[in-house]
Design a protein around this motif. Structure first.
Motif, PDB file in Angstrom:
ATOM      1  N   ALA A 234       0.795  -1.187   0.052  1.00  0.00           N
ATOM      2  CA  ALA A 234      -0.101   0.313  -0.113  1.00  0.00           C
ATOM      3  C   ALA A 234       0.790   1.039  -0.193  1.00  0.00           C
ATOM      4  O   ALA A 234       0.158   2.614  -0.155  1.00  0.00           O
ATOM      5  CB  ALA A 234      -0.982  -0.164   0.780  1.00  0.00           C
ATOM      6  N   LEU A 235       2.102   1.303   0.197  1.00  0.00           N
ATOM      7  CA  LEU A 235       2.760   2.443  -0.074  1.00  0.00           C
ATOM      8  C   LEU A 235       3.505   2.270  -1.054  1.00  0.00           C
ATOM      9  O   LEU A 235       3.850   3.356  -1.242  1.00  0.00           O
ATOM     10  CB  LEU A 235       4.412   1.889   1.209  1.00  0.00           C
TER      11      LEU A 235
ATOM     12  N   ILE B 186       2.302   3.837  -3.519  1.00  0.00           N
ATOM     13  CA  ILE B 186       1.470   4.567  -4.418  1.00  0.00           C
ATOM     14  C   ILE B 186       2.478   5.894  -3.753  1.00  0.00           C
ATOM     15  O   ILE B 186       2.546   7.260  -4.219  1.00  0.00           O
ATOM     16  CB  ILE B 186       0.058   5.095  -4.080  1.00  0.00           C
ATOM     17  N   PRO B 187       2.004   6.170  -2.659  1.00  0.00           N
ATOM     18  CA  PRO B 187       3.255   7.404  -2.161  1.00  0.00           C
ATOM     19  C   PRO B 187       4.438   7.337  -2.442  1.00  0.00           C
ATOM     20  O   PRO B 187       5.343   8.207  -2.638  1.00  0.00           O
ATOM     21  CB  PRO B 187       3.116   7.303  -0.654  1.00  0.00           C
TER      22      PRO B 187
ATOM     23  N   TYR C  83       4.630   8.257  -5.902  1.00  0.00           N
ATOM     24  CA  TYR C  83       4.841   9.353  -6.715  1.00  0.00           C
ATOM     25  C   TYR C  83       5.373  10.663  -5.976  1.00  0.00           C
ATOM     26  O   TYR C  83       5.745  11.619  -6.003  1.00  0.00           O
ATOM     27  CB  TYR C  83       2.678  10.487  -5.548  1.00  0.00           C
ATOM     28  N   VAL C  84       6.571   9.690  -5.659  1.00  0.00           N
ATOM     29  CA  VAL C  84       7.794  10.947  -5.715  1.00  0.00           C
ATOM     30  C   VAL C  84       9.309  10.376  -6.484  1.00  0.00           C
ATOM     31  O   VAL C  84       9.469  11.599  -7.506  1.00  0.00           O
ATOM     32  CB  VAL C  84       8.152  10.353  -4.082  1.00  0.00           C
TER      33      VAL C  84
ATOM     34  N   ALA D 219      12.342   7.308  -0.669  1.00  0.00           N
ATOM     35  CA  ALA D 219      11.352   6.788  -1.082  1.00  0.00           C
ATOM     36  C   ALA D 219      12.000   5.107  -2.233  1.00  0.00           C
ATOM     37  O   ALA D 219      11.173   4.448  -2.316  1.00  0.00           O
ATOM     38  CB  ALA D 219      10.660   7.877  -2.693  1.00  0.00           C
TER      39      ALA D 219
ATOM     40  N   VAL E 171      12.033   2.913   0.270  1.00  0.00           N
ATOM     41  CA  VAL E 171      10.949   1.706   0.759  1.00  0.00           C
ATOM     42  C   VAL E 171      10.594   1.491  -1.041  1.00  0.00           C
ATOM     43  O   VAL E 171      10.243   0.023  -0.622  1.00  0.00           O
ATOM     44  CB  VAL E 171       9.682   3.058   0.536  1.00  0.00           C
ATOM     45  N   ARG E 172      11.133   1.641  -2.602  1.00  0.00           N
ATOM     46  CA  ARG E 172      10.900   0.665  -3.319  1.00  0.00           C
ATOM     47  C   ARG E 172      11.481  -0.249  -3.606  1.00  0.00           C
ATOM     48  O   ARG E 172      11.286  -1.529  -3.009  1.00  0.00           O
ATOM     49  CB  ARG E 172      11.692   1.391  -4.664  1.00  0.00           C
TER      50      ARG E 172
ATOM     51  N   LEU F  30      12.619  -1.780   0.057  1.00  0.00           N
ATOM     52  CA  LEU F  30      11.323  -2.473   0.660  1.00  0.00           C
ATOM     53  C   LEU F  30      10.333  -3.993  -0.473  1.00  0.00           C
ATOM     54  O   LEU F  30       9.497  -4.337  -0.045  1.00  0.00           O
ATOM     55  CB  LEU F  30      10.582  -1.738   1.616  1.00  0.00           C
TER      56      LEU F  30
ATOM     57  N   LEU G 214      -5.702   6.321  -6.540  1.00  0.00           N
ATOM     58  CA  LEU G 214      -5.565   5.606  -5.961  1.00  0.00           C
ATOM     59  C   LEU G 214      -5.787   4.078  -7.119  1.00  0.00           C
ATOM     60  O   LEU G 214      -6.659   2.990  -6.736  1.00  0.00           O
ATOM     61  CB  LEU G 214      -6.376   5.595  -4.594  1.00  0.00           C
TER      62      LEU G 214
ATOM     63  N   LEU H 219      -3.574   1.504  -7.053  1.00  0.00           N
ATOM     64  CA  LEU H 219      -2.982   0.845  -5.961  1.00  0.00           C
ATOM     65  C   LEU H 219      -2.630  -0.601  -6.231  1.00  0.00           C
ATOM     66  O   LEU H 219      -1.391  -0.463  -5.567  1.00  0.00           O
ATOM     67  CB  LEU H 219      -4.515   0.978  -4.726  1.00  0.00           C
ATOM     68  N   TYR H 220      -3.211  -0.773  -7.164  1.00  0.00           N
ATOM     69  CA  TYR H 220      -2.497  -2.673  -7.371  1.00  0.00           C
ATOM     70  C   TYR H 220      -1.923  -2.894  -8.411  1.00  0.00           C
ATOM     71  O   TYR H 220      -1.109  -3.914  -8.401  1.00  0.00           O
ATOM     72  CB  TYR H 220      -3.969  -3.983  -6.960  1.00  0.00           C
TER      73      TYR H 220
ATOM     74  N   LEU I 165       7.031  -0.840  -9.510  1.00  0.00           N
ATOM     75  CA  LEU I 165       8.351  -0.341  -8.666  1.00  0.00           C
ATOM     76  C   LEU I 165       9.285  -1.717  -8.661  1.00  0.00           C
ATOM     77  O   LEU I 165      10.144  -1.092  -8.580  1.00  0.00           O
ATOM     78  CB  LEU I 165       7.859  -0.204  -7.383  1.00  0.00           C
TER      79      LEU I 165
ATOM     80  N   PHE J 190      -5.064   7.743   2.996  1.00  0.00           N
ATOM     81  CA  PHE J 190      -4.458   8.404   1.846  1.00  0.00           C
ATOM     82  C   PHE J 190      -4.997   9.822   2.147  1.00  0.00           C
ATOM     83  O   PHE J 190      -4.331  10.484   1.159  1.00  0.00           O
ATOM     84  CB  PHE J 190      -5.000   7.316   0.603  1.00  0.00           C
TER      85      PHE J 190
ATOM     86  N   MET K  49      -0.472  12.691   1.860  1.00  0.00           N
ATOM     87  CA  MET K  49      -0.633  11.322   1.428  1.00  0.00           C
ATOM     88  C   MET K  49       0.580  10.875   1.271  1.00  0.00           C
ATOM     89  O   MET K  49       1.014   9.675   1.907  1.00  0.00           O
ATOM     90  CB  MET K  49      -1.639  11.269  -0.362  1.00  0.00           C
ATOM     91  N   ILE K  50       1.470  11.503   0.667  1.00  0.00           N
ATOM     92  CA  ILE K  50       3.088  10.906   0.800  1.00  0.00           C
ATOM     93  C   ILE K  50       3.622  10.828   2.177  1.00  0.00           C
ATOM     94  O   ILE K  50       4.429   9.426   2.212  1.00  0.00           O
ATOM     95  CB  ILE K  50       4.548  11.759  -0.124  1.00  0.00           C
TER      96      ILE K  50
ATOM     97  N   MET L 155       4.463   7.309   3.756  1.00  0.00           N
ATOM     98  CA  MET L 155       6.308   6.308   3.517  1.00  0.00           C
ATOM     99  C   MET L 155       6.993   6.554   3.966  1.00  0.00           C
ATOM    100  O   MET L 155       7.798   6.319   4.532  1.00  0.00           O
ATOM    101  CB  MET L 155       5.834   7.276   1.883  1.00  0.00           C
TER     102      MET L 155
ATOM    103  N   THR M 205      13.684   2.992   7.421  1.00  0.00           N
ATOM    104  CA  THR M 205      14.208   2.235   6.399  1.00  0.00           C
ATOM    105  C   THR M 205      15.813   2.209   7.042  1.00  0.00           C
ATOM    106  O   THR M 205      16.761   2.310   5.848  1.00  0.00           O
ATOM    107  CB  THR M 205      14.491   3.342   5.065  1.00  0.00           C
TER     108      THR M 205
END
Lengths: 486, 120
Positions: free
Chosen positions: A302-303, A305-306, A309-310, A377, A380-381, A383, A422, A425-426, A432, B19, B62-63, B66, B71
């Protein structure tokens, strides 16, 4: 003749080989259908003389003894691929009328295989969007329901294939731009592993994510055409040095014993009941075919999307800096000095969504924010990508929904960027990670609009993914449904 | 061409509340939008900047989720398949596209791109 238009790429290839139809006849048939369905707004540039010249060339090659499953089969390109013979605009005013001096590698590969180009397909501006509403040349209509969006960014590609005005179309996927429109229009959309098809000549949006792929009637067609699109390209600096392969090699392989992982996070709150029902029914089909369905977990999905968008805006702000009104593209009529000319040309030539993403990107890359946003970002990408690797130790392919709902209506999300985002989302997690993934039609939901089943596989495992999709399509006929009036 | 009203999707805000957080710790101000637009070399009107400000704050809210992830020690992923940038032999490979390329220029003369006078 309309029956011929319903034929798959594989069938058209057989008819051409048997000399039951010529490439010129097929080109004329589809050009006439494109003309008859202009209200869909799927095509941005059609030049019958260029198409017919390619068709005559294909017929000549066949007469000289050349064979090939794709020789003479018509197709169309998303207007993100540059072409010498058709304008290349990325659906932006910025590039109105732009004529590329060269063909994209993918364009060249399919031309070499003998495919005949019908023209260029509408999409969201610079492939940024999930509804095709961001095209500077107006949105494309969904052939299933003209009040619904065809998905995006490859909305022209999805609508054209769903309406059978092109038997196959290229598309591009950065965060879901092949799979989401394929799901919304009830067709098969395939995104291969990042780096396998060449990015050379694809108008760049986010270079670490952009991947070329296909919209087709079926997985079988996708395997057939994709086999001509892979392979190392020295002109693309991130091209994978790995030979092309026969993506159709696993089509006949039964799915008995195939381990299908179903991420529980893709079925949480937010998934629309009509979509869930169709997707669960598809999983039951696989169960009936002897596949083993097991629950898996992708806790950070679910992360996506954030993170997206970075990462995507950062890369987009860098890639789109080339549009300055100096060497090509729109130049503002009224301006002051050079800096003002550049600022006003970009303000006039770029639409709201590309501008928004450029601004996000410029911010997250700016001094003092780089570590907090961009570097974070990218971590997390990692991860998210690692979670897929863990999942693929427990399963061979992953299956789940493509979208949270069926196609939405025009305007419904247009004033609210986050709700539009969104829609992916899936699909974003697989983008990524860079793994191959696809959408296949698996039924209909609210208002009779199509539902897609998403399949994902590990890096370079396209053949296995396409095989699993084909086996489902042998057992079902959702992929053969055509919207009324087409 | 189809025309429609742009609206916002309330249903999805209810289905995915996380979100759409109400609070952003450090929201952007209108001066930030002007500064970013300058960095990005995009002319922006005051009215457009106001509209953009609200949307950017929605997006950065929303960001935020994250940024809360731990990390520590995670290697950033710049590219799905890793690897280093490939080098090629230092030879000219581009065909001469000059004329075809110049045809797309907004203003050109004698094979040169024209821009407003830079040096007085």
């Amino acid at each position: 003749m309309s029956e011929l238009a319903q034929s798959s790429v594989a069938e058209l290839g057989r008819l051409l080989a048997a000399k039951q139809v010529s490439a010129v006849e097929l080109a004329e048939l589809f050009l006439a259908r494109i003309d008859a369905h202009r209200d869909l707004n799927a095509f941005l540039d059609v030049r019958p003389e260029a198409t017919l010249a390619q068709a005559r060339d294909a017929d000549r090659r066949r007469a000289q003894g050349e064979t090939g499953a794709l020789l003479g089969v018509p197709m169309a390109h998303k207007d993100i691929f540059v072409t010498r013979e058709w304008a290349s605009t990325a659906s932006s005013k910025m590039l109105e009328g732009y004529m590329s001096p060269f063909d994209a590698t993918v364009v060249e590969q399919l031309r070499t295989a003998g495919m005949v180009c019908l023209g260029k397909l509408n999409c969201d501006e610079f492939a940024m969007g999930s509804s095709n509403e961001n095209s500077a040349y107006g949105p494309v209509l969904n052939p299933w329901d003209k009040g619904a969006v065809p998905g995006g960014s490859s909305g022209g590609s999805s609508a054209a294939v769903a309406a059978r005005i092109a038997p196959v179309a290229t598309a591009t996927d950065t965060g879901g731009s092949i799979r989401e429109p394929a799901a919304f229009t009830g067709i098969t959309g395939t995104k291969p592993t990042y780096g396998r098809p060449s990015r050379w000549g694809m108008i760049a949006f986010a270079s670490s994510l952009d991947t070329a792929g296909l919209m087709t009637h079926s997985a079988e067609d996708a395997a057939l055409v994709l086999s001509s699109m892979l392979g190392f390209d020295p002109k693309d600096s991130t091209s994978v040095d790995r030979p092309a392969e026969d993506c159709a090699r696993d089509l006949a392989k039964p799915v008995k014993g195939l381990r299908i992982g179903v991420p529980k996070e893709f079925f949480g709150a937010g998934l629309s009941p009509d979509v869930e029902q169709a997707v669960r029914a598809a999983l039951d089909v696989y169960r009936g075919l002897g596949a083993e369905i097991r629950e898996i977990s992708l806790p950070n999905a679910a992360l996506g999307i954030p993170v997206y968008y970075v990462v995507a805006p950062a890369e987009c702000s860098s890639n789109l800096s080339r549009f300055d009104g100096v060497r090509y593209g729109h130049r503002a009529k009224h301006h002051g000095d050079l800096a003002d000319m550049i600022k006003r040309s970009r303000a006039e030539g770029l639409g709201p969504e590309p501008k928004r993403r450029i601004l996000i990107g410029a911010y997250v890359l700016s001094h003092g924010y780089y570590d907090a946003y961009y570097l974070k970002a990218q971590q997390v990408r990692r991860l998210i990508a690692d979670e897929f690797q863990r999942a693929f130790t427990e399963c061979d392919v992953i299956a789940g929904p493509v979208t949270t709902t069926v196609a939405f209506g025009f305007g419904e999300k247009a004033a609210d960027p986050v709700s539009m985002y969104l829609a992916d989302l899936y699909t974003v997690p697989g983008s990524l990670a860079g793994i191959p993934s696809m959408s296949i039609p698996c039924g209909f939901g609210d208002k009779g609009r199509p539902v897609g089943l998403q399949l994902m596989a590990n890096y370079f495992d396209e053949a296995r993914m396409l095989g699993a999709a084909h086996q489902y399509q042998l057992a079902t006929d959702w992929h053969k449904r055509v919207p009324a009036g087409f | 061409m189809v025309t429609y009203e742009a609206s916002s999707d309330q249903a999805i805000r209810l289905r995915f509340p996380w979100f759409f957080p109400k609070i952003l710790p450090m929201p952007l101000a209108i001066e930030d939008v002007a500064r970013i637009a300058h960095l990005a070399r995009i002319h922006i009107s005051d009215e457009e900047a106001q509209r953009t400000l609200a949307q950017l704050n929605d997006i950065f809210a929303m960001i935020e989720q994250m940024r809360a992830v731990d990390t520590t020690g995670v290697e950033p992923m710049a590219h799905p398949l890793g690897g280093s940038q490939r080098l090629r032999d230092d030879v000219a490979t581009e065909p001469d596209w000059r004329e075809a390329a110049m045809r797309n220029a907004p203003a050109h003369e004698n094979g040169l791109f024209l821009v407003p006078k830079v040096i007085e």
